[in-house]
Design an enzyme around this catalytic site. Structure first.
Site, short mmCIF file in Angstrom:
data_model
loop_
_atom_site.label_atom_id
_atom_site.label_comp_id
_atom_site.label_asym_id
_atom_site.label_seq_id
_atom_site.Cartn_x
_atom_site.Cartn_y
_atom_site.Cartn_z
N SER A 85 0.91 -1.42 -0.28
CA SER A 85 0.42 0.07 0.01
C SER A 85 1.19 1.06 0.08
O SER A 85 -0.07 2.41 0.27
CB SER A 85 -0.28 0.04 1.32
OG SER A 85 -1.28 -0.83 1.60
N THR A 187 -2.03 3.21 4.07
CA THR A 187 -1.23 4.36 3.98
C THR A 187 -1.09 4.40 5.24
O THR A 187 -1.23 3.77 6.49
CB THR A 187 -2.45 5.31 3.86
OG1 THR A 187 -3.38 4.82 2.22
CG2 THR A 187 -1.51 6.39 3.43
N THR A 205 1.52 6.94 0.94
CA THR A 205 0.85 5.98 -0.43
C THR A 205 0.78 5.62 -1.24
O THR A 205 1.49 6.52 -2.37
CB THR A 205 -0.59 5.90 0.51
OG1 THR A 205 -1.55 5.45 0.21
CG2 THR A 205 -1.01 7.46 -0.33
N ARG A 215 -5.91 9.50 -11.03
CA ARG A 215 -6.80 9.25 -9.61
C ARG A 215 -5.40 9.65 -8.26
O ARG A 215 -4.47 9.23 -8.15
CB ARG A 215 -7.17 8.53 -9.06
CG ARG A 215 -8.20 8.94 -7.50
CD ARG A 215 -7.22 7.79 -6.68
NE ARG A 215 -8.24 7.57 -5.60
CZ ARG A 215 -7.90 7.38 -4.36
NH1 ARG A 215 -6.29 7.46 -4.18
NH2 ARG A 215 -8.72 7.53 -3.27
N THR A 238 -6.05 7.36 7.74
CA THR A 238 -6.08 6.02 6.60
C THR A 238 -7.20 5.30 6.09
O THR A 238 -8.44 5.70 6.24
CB THR A 238 -5.30 4.70 6.91
OG1 THR A 238 -5.42 3.58 5.78
CG2 THR A 238 -6.35 4.10 8.32
N GLY A 239 -7.66 5.10 4.79
CA GLY A 239 -8.86 4.40 4.36
C GLY A 239 -9.38 5.64 2.86
O GLY A 239 -8.36 5.44 2.06
#
Ligand code: SD4
Length: 330
Positions: A85, A187, A205, A215, A238-239
């Site tokens: 990640s 991340t 990340t 993106r 994170t997420g």
């Protein structure tokens, strides 16, 4: 170290899992204790980042600067091919390109960021150079790459065989949807308060796996993926970056602390805001925040079960399970 602390320390560093309830209890103990024990402290998203908190602690425990500590911490998963990640070994976008996002912020409120950066293993260090050597805050894509090369960063192939294989497998179905805590690491967002009571933060990340080419998520955006304010504290997350971008989540956590909330209550407020604004997306997406204030108190909160974090304080490097909002009935 008291016996319970010693147990947590030995057990966690030995890699033996404790129950979530045990870990949350442990976290509460630290919260209470840390009212008295101020800095230094390092907190990072995700349990495997104990290696990153250790690298950061190594610097601040010797009197070093929080900025150096968070950069050193973020460089650990960036160089780790097994972390899929962040940095080298990160899963690519849907066209097979590893594209990296990172940001860094210091105690003076200076910031540097890179987004959509390819073929450079340490985006966090490039972000720091943007902060220190340019009049800008954010460089992206080809421009960020050229700047990195001019600064002496080597061109490297960041796509490992494991990541390439995962991408080949994904292409069979080409389904883009968020997966909650797929590997329980993601991340890195890392915040440190040093012995001079100065705070800095970093975030790095490879972004959402198999994202559209071009993106950019929350991680390179100051106030979204990470934010620190030397008057207050700092936060990182994170997420699913899109949810955080729309709410400037880390900034929100710090502003809640500015208004008097503890780091725990501030992280909870940000998650509640996200879930209230995006109830449907919240059912299928994870976001987790870590927060620390200038007193050395910390907190963490997530939408769903499964978020954990690493914290190094009082010479102990530990992993805790985060509490979360959307609890399912047993
Ligand atoms: C992003 N927040 O790019 C980052 C990476 C992440 O699940 O945590 N992905 O959205």
């Amino acid at each position: 170290m008291n016996s319970r602390r010693k147990f947590l320390h030995n057990t966690l560093l030995g890699g033996i899992a404790l129950s979530a309830a045990d870990l949350i209890r442990g976290s509460r103990e630290i919260l209470e204790k840390s009212d008295k024990s101020a800095s230094p402290v390092v907190i990072a998203t995700w349990g495997p980042n104990t290696k990153a908190t250790a690298a950061a602690w190594d610097i601040i425990s010797k009197g070093g600067r929080a900025l150096d500590a968070v950069e050193a911490g973020a460089r650990v998963p960036e160089a780790d091919p097994e972390d899929t990640s962040v940095g080298y070994g990160g899963f690519p976008d849907r066209d097979g390109n590893v594209t990296l996002d990172a940001c860094i912020m210091d105690e003076l409120g200076q910031a540097g960021c890179v987004s959509f950066l390819q073929n450079i293993m340490h985006p966090i260090s490039v972000a720091r150079r943007v902060m220190e050597k340019t009049p800008h805050v954010l460089l992206t894509g080809e421009g960020a790459y050229r700047f990195a090369r001019a600064e002496g960063f080597p061109h490297e192939n960041l796509l490992t065989e494991v990541a390439r294989k995962a991408w080949e497998d994904w292409k069979v179905r080409s389904e883009y949807k968020p997966v909650i805590n797929v590997e329980r690491h993601d991340t890195i967002g890392i915040v440190a308060v040093d012995q001079h009571n100065n705070i800095s933060g970093a975030c790095s990340t490879s972004g959402a796996a198999f994202k559209m080419h071009g993106r950019v998520g929350d991680s390179p955006i100051i106030g979204a993926g990470m934010f620190v304010d030397n008057e207050v504290g700092g936060a990182a997350c994170t997420g699913l970056g899109e949810m955080v971008l729309r709410t400037l989540g880390s900034f929100l956590v710090v502003e809640e602390m500015r208004r008097g909330a503890s780091p725990q209550k501030a992280a909870e407020a940000a998650i509640k805001r996200l879930v209230r604004k995006y109830p449907e997306q919240s059912k299928v997406a994870q976001v987790g925040f870590v927060a620390v204030d200038k007193k050395g108190r910390h907190g963490a909160y997530a939408i769903h079960k499964g978020f954990n974090y690493a914290i190094y304080q009082n010479n102990v490097n530990q992993v805790f399970e985060s509490d979360y909002l959307l609890k399912k009935p047993d």
